[in-house]
Design a protein around this motif. Sequence first.
Motif, PDB file in Angstrom:
ATOM      1  N   GLU A  27       0.856  -1.175   0.000  1.00  0.00           N
ATOM      2  CA  GLU A  27       0.000   0.000   0.000  1.00  0.00           C
ATOM      3  C   GLU A  27       0.900   1.236   0.000  1.00  0.00           C
ATOM      4  OE1 GLU A  27      -3.749   0.637   2.504  1.00  0.00           O
ATOM      5  OE2 GLU A  27      -2.191   1.682   3.661  1.00  0.00           O
ATOM      6  N   ALA A  28       0.606   2.212  -0.877  1.00  0.00           N
ATOM      7  CA  ALA A  28       1.392   3.443  -0.950  1.00  0.00           C
ATOM      8  C   ALA A  28       0.651   4.551  -0.208  1.00  0.00           C
ATOM      9  CB  ALA A  28       1.629   3.839  -2.399  1.00  0.00           C
ATOM     10  N   LYS A  29       1.205   4.942   0.947  1.00  0.00           N
ATOM     11  CA  LYS A  29       0.562   5.946   1.795  1.00  0.00           C
ATOM     12  C   LYS A  29       1.394   7.229   1.784  1.00  0.00           C
ATOM     13  CE  LYS A  29      -0.950   6.743   6.564  1.00  0.00           C
ATOM     14  NZ  LYS A  29      -0.979   6.186   7.938  1.00  0.00           N
ATOM     15  N   ILE A  30       0.744   8.367   1.637  1.00  0.00           N
ATOM     16  CA  ILE A  30       1.432   9.654   1.581  1.00  0.00           C
ATOM     17  C   ILE A  30       1.781  10.088   3.003  1.00  0.00           C
ATOM     18  CG2 ILE A  30       1.374  11.982   0.616  1.00  0.00           C
ATOM     19  CD1 ILE A  30       0.933   9.587  -1.385  1.00  0.00           C
ATOM     20  N   GLU A  31       3.085  10.171   3.297  1.00  0.00           N
ATOM     21  CA  GLU A  31       3.545  10.554   4.641  1.00  0.00           C
ATOM     22  C   GLU A  31       3.656  12.071   4.777  1.00  0.00           C
ATOM     23  OE1 GLU A  31       3.878   8.318   6.938  1.00  0.00           O
ATOM     24  OE2 GLU A  31       3.719   6.552   5.660  1.00  0.00           O
ATOM     25  N   LYS A  32       3.991  12.745   3.687  1.00  0.00           N
ATOM     26  CA  LYS A  32       4.042  14.211   3.640  1.00  0.00           C
ATOM     27  C   LYS A  32       3.415  14.629   2.319  1.00  0.00           C
ATOM     28  CE  LYS A  32       8.473  14.612   6.116  1.00  0.00           C
ATOM     29  NZ  LYS A  32       9.887  15.061   5.982  1.00  0.00           N
ATOM     30  N   ASP A  33       2.870  15.851   2.260  1.00  0.00           N
ATOM     31  CA  ASP A  33       2.330  16.337   0.991  1.00  0.00           C
ATOM     32  C   ASP A  33       3.340  16.066  -0.121  1.00  0.00           C
ATOM     33  OD1 ASP A  33       0.206  17.186   2.441  1.00  0.00           O
ATOM     34  OD2 ASP A  33       0.617  19.335   2.255  1.00  0.00           O
ATOM     35  N   SER A  34       2.871  15.462  -1.217  1.00  0.00           N
ATOM     36  CA  SER A  34       3.798  14.988  -2.238  1.00  0.00           C
ATOM     37  C   SER A  34       3.363  15.367  -3.647  1.00  0.00           C
ATOM     38  CB  SER A  34       3.934  13.460  -2.165  1.00  0.00           C
ATOM     39  OG  SER A  34       4.451  13.053  -0.924  1.00  0.00           O
TER      40      SER A  34
END
Length: 644
Positions: free
Chosen positions: A96-103
């Motif tokens: 699963e690809a989760k956004i840790e910081k605004d990207s």
Amino acid sequence: MANVIVNRVQEFLKRFPPFSFLNQADLELVASQVEIQFLAESEILFRKNEVARPHFYILKEGQIGLYDHDELKDFCDEGDVFGVLALLGKRPYIYEAKIEKDSLVYSIPVAVFEEILDKNSKVALYFAAGFASGQVVIRQDLSTGQKARGVLKKENLDHSLLIFSDPSQIQFSEKVIQILPSATVQEAAQKMASASVSSIVVCQPDQIPLGIITDKDLRNKVVAQALPLDSSVEGVMTTPVITKKKGAGFSDLYLSMIKNRLHHLILTEDGSPNSPICGILSDHDVLLSMGNSPAVLIHALLNTEEISEMKSIRDRAETMLSYYLENEVAMDFVASVLTEINDVIIQQAVKIAQNALADQFPELKSLRFAFLCLGSEGREEQLLRTDLDNALLYEDPPQGLEAKAKDYFLQLGNKVIEALVACGFLPCPGEIMTSNPKWNQPLSRWKKHFTDWIYTPTPDAVLSASIFFDFRPVAGHTSLAEDLSLHIYDTIQKKKDFLSFLGQNAILTPPPLGFFKDLVVEKTQEHRDQFDIKTRAMLPLIDLARLLTLSYGVVGINNTFKRFEKLGELEPRNAELFTQAGKAYEILMRMRALEGLKHQNNGRYIRPENMGKLQRQLLKSTFAPIAELQELVRVRFQLDLLRA
């Protein structure tokens, strides 16, 4: 405006592999098809088991975590390629690809990239080697990674390097001057003169080689000893002959010449001396093929006792090493060549010391001894002139000569160390050298040392044992070292729980990745923010290989590559793991040597920010075998019970 955006995308992409391997036209095509996505913190780009989309991604800004359920598997930062399952295999996503910081993410259509993948081998190897995050190849095959790194080099390999992979590039004589064993020395000399060659092979009528006669044999065995010219060639020839198969690889052929000090190597149909001769390889042939030959350096070392000249020759070997490393020459070949050169320097240093002390200690001339190399040189892995680790072992002297023998061997050890330091090697900070009385002892004392370490495994004892278990006799009488080896293995058989203490030592350093998959760097001021490749990556593999081979009672194999190779034979079910571990160690050795040559130091500390993206990924890929081997050792030697 559209062109401005495409140009910015293009400028960004070409900084990172695999886009950096594209020609200008392909890069422009890809950049023009890129879709730009802004993703907010906590958003999910794709989920585990979701059908792969017709895009793969490269992170422009921000940070994205790849998770297997709730377990973080990898972090993507700027320039990382991920989500490539749409491109490779077209299977559901495994993470699963989760956004840790605004990207900010660039989405690249698979359709535009598939054709590039087919025609660009560098791009294909990048993905095949497992460098992209979350792709089909979860665990990178390190041998493929090495191949990829070699192919992805910008430099073109020159003709002289081709011989390392293509034995057909070696020019050798297929027309071998031969003579029957019944012929005379004069007939042999006449044939050699007529053909303008420096050697002649003595063969049976069926062309089976019996021996070889060279110019040197005629000079030393005939002229110098005033032998009659009608003497039989059988009495002069060098026999038995060392032979190799005509189609053998260059490394095999050349290392045979180096190790056996041969100027000529006979080639036969099947490689055995009972097969018809079909060619002869001379060191002159090698020189013509290579332009530079370790055999020349070794020959020069063997013919000098001038320390300054020995240093100059070792400096030349460093230049040769740099060439080998930069051009991806096989590490086992590189390590073997450098070990042979280092060994000859040590042997010459011992000879110089013996000659200097001969008149002062005539009664000790026949007392046997062995100069033992420890550490990387003991394991045949010392590429750079790093710290010296050695010891001296001598047979127990006759009664009444103990004090004199101690004085003699300590002086001998001091002179050898002085010579090696003058040749550019560094003294051991811990003084584990033959100049230290503690490590310059008779056989009985050495046996007691090892017995005490094994029966009383204090932390210091385990550390000492780890260092000294890698000893290798380089000069003197090998039988003394063999005697000590047998004593060690017999003692371990009687005290097998000692291996558990070695096991504890082997798992002390976990794989050096932090929570965010960053390299664990040093916190102390001197090496702050640097990665210690020796302690954090190489030593765990060294310790694990040593422990496991010791557990099988394997005698005579110190080299880390060879230990893993032997373990693969002993444990077929774990053969793949041991192969990967050997490949990982090979990569780490090369990285350290390149770092040392670049900065003229021991290469131990590396600044991660100075590494290319591909280098960092390759380095991180070497940590997987460490984790698996440490878990194997933890279970096999019941280390959790030991700690309890």
